[in-house]
Design an enzyme around this catalytic site. Structure first.
Site, PDB file in Angstrom:
ATOM      1  N   LYS A   1     -34.243   7.903   0.986  1.00  0.00           N
ATOM      2  CA  LYS A   1     -35.532   8.817   1.051  1.00  0.00           C
ATOM      3  C   LYS A   1     -36.319   8.576   1.988  1.00  0.00           C
ATOM      4  O   LYS A   1     -37.069   9.260   2.712  1.00  0.00           O
ATOM      5  CB  LYS A   1     -36.230   8.852  -0.378  1.00  0.00           C
ATOM      6  CG  LYS A   1     -36.872   7.745  -0.657  1.00  0.00           C
ATOM      7  CD  LYS A   1     -37.536   7.877  -2.219  1.00  0.00           C
ATOM      8  CE  LYS A   1     -37.986   6.593  -2.736  1.00  0.00           C
ATOM      9  NZ  LYS A   1     -39.062   5.938  -1.789  1.00  0.00           N
ATOM     10  N   THR A   2     -36.798   7.259   2.560  1.00  0.00           N
ATOM     11  CA  THR A   2     -37.764   7.017   3.368  1.00  0.00           C
ATOM     12  C   THR A   2     -37.122   7.682   4.703  1.00  0.00           C
ATOM     13  O   THR A   2     -37.637   8.044   5.842  1.00  0.00           O
ATOM     14  CB  THR A   2     -37.955   5.410   3.552  1.00  0.00           C
ATOM     15  OG1 THR A   2     -38.175   4.990   2.274  1.00  0.00           O
ATOM     16  CG2 THR A   2     -38.891   5.034   4.451  1.00  0.00           C
TER      17      THR A   2
ATOM     18  N   GLN B   1     -37.844   6.456 -11.758  1.00  0.00           N
ATOM     19  CA  GLN B   1     -38.241   5.426 -11.262  1.00  0.00           C
ATOM     20  C   GLN B   1     -39.779   5.442 -11.485  1.00  0.00           C
ATOM     21  O   GLN B   1     -40.509   4.903 -10.776  1.00  0.00           O
ATOM     22  CB  GLN B   1     -38.134   5.026  -9.883  1.00  0.00           C
ATOM     23  CG  GLN B   1     -36.527   4.940  -9.493  1.00  0.00           C
ATOM     24  CD  GLN B   1     -36.404   4.473  -7.998  1.00  0.00           C
ATOM     25  OE1 GLN B   1     -37.063   3.663  -7.517  1.00  0.00           O
ATOM     26  NE2 GLN B   1     -35.517   5.438  -7.420  1.00  0.00           N
TER      27      GLN B   1
ATOM     28  N   ASP C   1     -44.766  10.610  -0.565  1.00  0.00           N
ATOM     29  CA  ASP C   1     -43.581   9.216  -1.135  1.00  0.00           C
ATOM     30  C   ASP C   1     -44.123   9.013  -2.532  1.00  0.00           C
ATOM     31  O   ASP C   1     -44.980   9.084  -3.225  1.00  0.00           O
ATOM     32  CB  ASP C   1     -43.626   8.299  -0.343  1.00  0.00           C
ATOM     33  CG  ASP C   1     -42.323   7.298  -0.583  1.00  0.00           C
ATOM     34  OD1 ASP C   1     -41.489   8.121  -1.307  1.00  0.00           O
ATOM     35  OD2 ASP C   1     -42.189   6.388  -0.172  1.00  0.00           O
ATOM     36  N   GLU C   2     -43.015   8.777  -3.410  1.00  0.00           N
ATOM     37  CA  GLU C   2     -42.929   8.358  -4.907  1.00  0.00           C
ATOM     38  C   GLU C   2     -43.865   9.306  -5.752  1.00  0.00           C
ATOM     39  O   GLU C   2     -44.767   9.024  -6.366  1.00  0.00           O
ATOM     40  CB  GLU C   2     -43.402   6.967  -4.832  1.00  0.00           C
ATOM     41  CG  GLU C   2     -42.869   5.897  -4.030  1.00  0.00           C
ATOM     42  CD  GLU C   2     -41.660   5.460  -4.499  1.00  0.00           C
ATOM     43  OE1 GLU C   2     -41.245   5.938  -5.605  1.00  0.00           O
ATOM     44  OE2 GLU C   2     -41.071   4.211  -3.942  1.00  0.00           O
TER      45      GLU C   2
ATOM     46  N   ARG D   1     -32.194  -2.287  -7.054  1.00  0.00           N
ATOM     47  CA  ARG D   1     -32.730  -2.867  -5.815  1.00  0.00           C
ATOM     48  C   ARG D   1     -31.360  -3.748  -4.892  1.00  0.00           C
ATOM     49  O   ARG D   1     -31.503  -3.892  -3.655  1.00  0.00           O
ATOM     50  CB  ARG D   1     -33.963  -3.756  -5.831  1.00  0.00           C
ATOM     51  CG  ARG D   1     -35.130  -3.321  -6.210  1.00  0.00           C
ATOM     52  CD  ARG D   1     -35.616  -2.224  -5.592  1.00  0.00           C
ATOM     53  NE  ARG D   1     -35.056  -1.065  -6.432  1.00  0.00           N
ATOM     54  CZ  ARG D   1     -35.311   0.227  -5.722  1.00  0.00           C
ATOM     55  NH1 ARG D   1     -35.630   0.239  -4.684  1.00  0.00           N
ATOM     56  NH2 ARG D   1     -34.728   1.251  -6.494  1.00  0.00           N
TER      57      ARG D   1
END
Length: 746
Positions: A42-43, A259, A228-229, A614
DNA sequence: TATAATTCTCTTTTT
DNA sequence: GAGAATTATA
């Protein structure tokens, strides 16, 4: 640059993206929702989209507003965009919600009656102020703690409910109390020309709502907004985005409902779930290919999150292969756990893995200490992200409070902090007299302290102390007015105030460490003085103070080859490591006791999901049979999250002697408790099981006493000698291993 | 009245 | 086991 070069750039930009990623990147105007599973890039999509917008001329760099949640994420995004578009990144606003709001408010807060030098209070400052309000209102602080009240106020602010609105909907006595405190707290904050973290968002929304011309300016300017997020946005943030992007609707949000882990901060998961209702014409892109983890790790994470209700179905897949099983390890206590981790790290490093490829996650900051001790002894370099933050250390807060006084003479909280630090004979009583005199006379605390002779009831000695103290402060104030480099000013503050001198006189190891910390702060200031590029403004004391108020993790993450990284699970979001250790997988630790009691299990499970995803290659989950909590020893059962990982994906070391039973035995709920002898009749629900091995057998309904938790009653007996006890003292239910826990029948 | 000594009490996670 | 809050001492 020629047109051809542009085209080549754009091709390069799109190369290597998969189909949905590319769709998101090239999407033009209009709302865009990117549902991005963990590790789906996504980044990459966000940064490439920014570069694409700029590269195709759809937006100028200064028309881009990119919002993240943490400074760490903002910094990383900025770096990655810079690699794509170069220096032009500097004109973009790539920052956290809080930084963006603070920046707006520096320009426009005067419209709300603040000066541009307003102070930003962190959590502990805010709490202190709440406490003072509580005292002033004669509320019993035993009954309602400052923490609880502040949390409630914060919650209200995040819902854009001001003190008045809150007061109108109170039901309980607690809420009535909060309403009173809220009102006083707000007026105190304003009077001190200060804002807490929540205010930064709330006041920014206020300005945008009350002054259409300001809103116009930002809405016109930021023609493309990226967030973001998004699953972690709360209502104020939602409103803020609406005010800026609601009209042109060029709003691109990225998120993953699995998340969402900031519910405690007011994050509203509905913001992402309802995005398509807010924008019926939104383009929706799903990123489901994971580029990070092995299939085993993904399967484990998927299996765990499946225990939650109401997550959006997602099918994460990878072509990186099955990989190794997840290593689940049981250790005796937290020290053994730490030694195990250290040992594994040594082994892995010997195999050629670099330390910076290894991360250790835990639920609470307190868990890092034991591990740090062990790592130091093993001479394994590490860095801790977050935790006891640099800026929360007393000496740093003191130094900052001095500087704050110099720009904001109304700041009573800062004044209180420094008046007697170092010791100069200004005690609680004298301080209170001066503060209340300032209130009565309607002057700032600075002015009141300058003229101690006119403060009623102040003793001679105290007057003298104030004269001396304010003499130094006045000199510093004059120096500050000349706008010297912040680092220079800071040095003068430390010597003129006598702060450094007092520390040097102390001659302890502790004070030596403090001096070093202060030197580090001077370095931070010097760095600020030298950094002109990222800002339009010239360096200033106010600018410095604002910056450090919002940068929490100045301990900083370095990409140092030689360092293992330690952090909480919350801090881990957005990061990835080849090797991940997840510590303290015990009921009561993770999931946290409080979450178990207050129905926060789904969020804990999402946190587990974040932690598991992660890991790229190797994942360890460890738990300890006993652990020191508060100083006394406690016994927690293995975390349910461990058990939610399918056995087949793991490699476990459980020892039968514990009595928890082997994995297979647990799976069939019918277990053979430790030791030999017949299986106790009846099984788990008749209360016959448990015990064994010479210990006492417990039955449902038995009254027991626990060394730490006090009296309780057995409410269930489970396989493997585990009893569930509800304790009378706090109503908590704990799973304990009957043979090990310090419990006795009454 | 200021400071030193001692006794409580708390701990989730972050901007 | 650390911090704050309270109590004892100078």
């Amino acid at each position: 640059m020629s047109a051809n070069a542009h085209v080549a750039d754009l091709d390069a930009l799109l190369a290597g993206l998969n189909e949905p990623q590319r769709e998101a990147v090239v999407h033009g105007e209009g709302p865009l929702l990117i549902l991005a599973g963990a590790g789906s890039g996504k980044t990459r999509v966000l940064t490439h989209r920014i570069a694409y917008l700029v590269g195709t001329g759809q937006a100028r760099p200064d028309e881009i507003l990119a919002i993240t949640f943490t400074n760490k994420a903002a910094q990383e995004m900025r770096e990655r965009v810079e690699m794509l578009v170069g220096r032009r990144t500097r004109a973009m606003w790539v920052m956290t919600f809080h930084s963006a709001c603070a920046r707006m408010l520096r320009a426009d807060a005067h419209r709300l009656g603040y000066t541009r030098q307003f102070t930003i209070y962190d959590q502990s400052d805010a709490r202190r102020l709440v406490k003072r309000a509580i005292e002033e209102l004669d509320v019993d602080p035993k009954r309602f703690t400052p923490g609880a009240i502040h949390h409630e106020i914060s919650d209200a602010k995040n819902k854009l409910r001001d003190a008045e609105a809150y007061a109108q909907m109170v039901g309980s006595f607690f809420e009535q109390t909060v309403a009173d405190v809220y009102k006083l707290y707000e007026s105190e904050l304003h009077r001190m020309n200060a804002m807490d973290f929540d205010d930064l968002l709330v006041r920014a929304v206020n300005v945008l709502e009350l002054f259409p011309e300001v809103r116009r300016r930002y809405a016109d300017n930021f023609r493309h907004v990226l967030v973001d997020e998004y699953q972690d946005t709360n209502h104020v943030q939602y409103r803020w985005l609406q005010l800026i992007a609601g009209e042109h609707r060029n709003l691109a949000v990225v998120g993953d409902d699995s998340q969402s882990i900031y519910g405690f901060r007011g994050a509203d998961i509905r913001n992402i779930l309802d995005f398509e209702d807010d924008f019926p014409d939104a383009k929706v892109v799903k990123l489901e290919q994971n580029y990070r983890s092995t299939q085993t790790i993904l399967d484990a994470a998927n299996a765990v999150i499946r225990n939650n209700r109401g997550q959006r179905e997602k099918e994460l897949w990878t072509d990186l292969g099955i990989g190794d099983p997840i290593k689940v390890r049981e250790l005796d206590d937290e020290h053994a756990e730490a030694r195990f981790v250290a040992g594994e790290i040594e082994r892995i490093v010997d195999e050629g893995v670099s330390r910076n490829e290894i991360a250790v996650f835990y639920r609470t900051n307190a868990q890092s200490r034991v591990l740090e001790d062990t790592l130091v002894r093993a001479q394994i370099g590490y860095q801790v992200i977050g935790g006891t933050k640099f800026y929360e250390r007393a000496e740093i807060k003191d130094a900052i409070a001095y500087l704050t006084m110099l720009v904001n003479p109304q700041d009573v909280v800062s004044f209180t902090r420094i008046a007697n630090s170092p010791r100069r004979g200004i005690g609680q009583t004298s301080l209170s007299r001066v503060i209340s005199w300032a209130n009565t006379a309607g002057i700032t605390i600075w002015e009141a302290a300058l003229e101690p002779d006119s403060v009623p009831g102040l003793g001679t000695a105290a007057r003298k102390s104030f004269h001396r103290f304010m003499g130094a402060m006045r000199i510093l104030g004059e120096r500050a007015a000349a706008n010297p480099p912040v680092s220079e000013l800071l040095k003068e503050v430390l010597s003129e105030s006598g702060y450094l001198e007092a520390l040097e006189a102390d001659r302890t190891i502790e004070s030596q460490g403090r001096i070093e910390n202060l030197e580090e702060l001077v370095n931070v200031a010097a760095e600020y003085d030298g950094s002109v590029d990222l800002r339009e403004e010239a360096p200033s004391l106010a600018g410095f103070l604002q910056q450090i108020a919002l940068v929490a993790d100045a301990d900083g993450r370095r990409d140092d080859e030689g360092l293992v990284t330690l952090m909480t699970l919350h801090n881990a979001k957005g990061l990835e490591y080849p090797i991940v250790f997840l510590l303290g997988c015990e009921e009561g630790v993770f999931p946290h006791q409080r979450a178990i009691e207050e129905g926060g299990l789904e969020e804990e499970r999402r946190l587990a999901y974040v932690g598991l995803t992660r890991a790229m290659r190797d994942l360890y989950m460890t738990y300890a049979r006993t652990r020191a909590v508060f100083g006394s020893r406690s016994y927690g059962a293995r975390s349910r999250f461990v058990d939610e990982v399918p056995i087949g994906l793991t490699d476990r070391n459980e020892r039968p002697s514990l009595g928890v039973g082997s994995a297979r035995e647990r799976a069939t709920s019918w277990s053979t408790p430790l030791g030999s002898g017949p299986i106790p009749g009846g099984g788990w629900d008749s209360g016959g099981g448990g015990g064994g091995g010479g210990g006492e057998a417990y039955r449902m309904g038995d009254d027991v006493v626990h060394a730490a938790f006090g009296e309780g009653v057995v409410i269930a007996v489970e396989s493997g000698g585990i009893v569930v006890i509800r304790f009378a003292r706090d109503g908590s239910e704990r799973k304990l291993v009957a043979d090990l826990a310090p419990i006795e029948k009454r």
